[in-house]
Design an enzyme around this catalytic site. Sequence first.
Site, PDB file in Angstrom:
ATOM      1  CB  ALA A  13      -4.446 -20.454  -3.556  1.00 26.10           C
ATOM      2  CB  ILE A  17      -0.645 -11.549  -2.734  1.00 26.55           C
ATOM      3  CG1 ILE A  17      -0.117 -10.314  -3.472  1.00 26.55           C
ATOM      4  CG2 ILE A  17      -1.414 -11.120  -1.479  1.00 26.55           C
ATOM      5  CD1 ILE A  17      -1.193  -9.378  -3.982  1.00 26.55           C
ATOM      6  N   GLY A 131      -7.229  -8.004  -5.905  1.00 30.98           N
ATOM      7  CA  GLY A 131      -6.852  -8.021  -7.324  1.00 30.98           C
ATOM      8  C   GLY A 131      -7.196  -6.704  -7.991  1.00 30.98           C
ATOM      9  CG  ASP A 160      -3.332   2.587  -1.247  1.00 36.80           C
ATOM     10  OD1 ASP A 160      -2.469   2.618  -2.125  1.00 36.80           O
ATOM     11  OD2 ASP A 160      -4.343   1.869  -1.311  1.00 36.80           O
ATOM     12  CG  HIS A 188      -5.151   0.310  -4.740  1.00 36.90           C
ATOM     13  ND1 HIS A 188      -4.154   0.703  -3.877  1.00 36.90           N
ATOM     14  CD2 HIS A 188      -4.629  -0.719  -5.453  1.00 36.90           C
ATOM     15  CE1 HIS A 188      -3.092  -0.057  -4.059  1.00 36.90           C
ATOM     16  NE2 HIS A 188      -3.347  -0.929  -5.013  1.00 36.90           N
TER      17      HIS A 188
END
Length: 325
Positions: A13, A17, A131, A160, A188
């Site tokens: 947190a 991001i 993550g 993506d 990913h």
Amino acid sequence: MTEVAKKVVVTGAAGQIAYSLLWRIANGDVYGKNVPVELELLEIPAATQAAEGVAMELLDSAFPLLRGINVTDSADKAFDGANAAFLVGAKPRGKGEERADLLAANGKIFGPQGKAINDHAADDIRVLVVGNPANTNALIAMHAAPDVPNERFNAMMRLDHNRALSQLATKLGRATTEFEQVVVWGNHSATQFPDITYATVGGEKVADLVDQDWYLNEFIPRVAKRGAEIIEVRGKSSAASAASAAIDHMHDWINGTEQWVSAAIPSDGSYGIPEGIIVGLPTVSRAGRWEVVQGLEVSDFQRERIDANVKELQEEREAVADLLK
Ligand code: NAD
Ligand code: LMR
């Protein structure tokens, strides 16, 4: 307005991001503008003070839907009664690293969090792992939560997907919203397969509007390596775009979409992809569940790209076998 607030957990947190993501959740961008939310900010002890500062700023934003904010370093407390969880907290890669290089450092975060989800979350919990390496971290969390249906553990391919849309929109001078049936298959990672085989724009086949050389030698590598390009140019890994994609994913999962989107979900054998990995697939969301778009023809070229992703995900799984026991 619904009276019962939805409890949303964001891990990491105090990170970059989360600093975008939390504001979007508090704004009602996940559950909708009529649904109050309560935020749980999970951090490591060294960063809880910084997370308290983030919580102060959230309060100062006076969001009408925000019913409470709690900061903790206890996963058991954070996930208690949680309806949605964004598992963001993990180390980002630096220049020259691959996301899989993070597995040793980050993999061990997701077992304990999966267990806390298993033991404490609400029955409707939905988990999106951001993550990195996201697909395999999601697999680790899923394994640690045997009482939660596997389908509730997703990894993020939506960034993506959004990157693919925006590259096409720029190339063809159209809006991203005009494109349909774009897919990003697989992991990913740089091996991912952004696929325009089925894509249309305004009723026309995208493959007829772009040349094959651009598709193979510019579009695919550019989308697949965009994360590294951002790190190179910005000096840090993507943050606001990652948060935006996470919101898109969770919003569509909960509220539904008939538009094809790419989501990494537990494989169910569709398209010859064996079970036991979390893999990017063409999906729609109905009644709160992802459904794999079925019946697509897959060429040899596509098969090769998809298989390369399956192999890579199986290798990642092998590398963390100890964390899956
Ligand atoms: P950041 O370093 O800014 O923040 C990460 C935060 O996580 C830190 O505050 C750290 O204290 C916290 N953290 C670490 N371990 C934790 C734990 N066990 N519990 C709770 N919090 C913990 O990083 P960031 O830029 O926010 O990126 C976070 C992760 O997201 C990275 O792994 C990055 O590679 C990944 N990422 C994924 C995508 C995607 O598309 N899947 C996109 C962008 C970034
Ligand atoms: C991204 O795709 O931007 C993220 O996964 C961060 C990275 O390491 O590339």
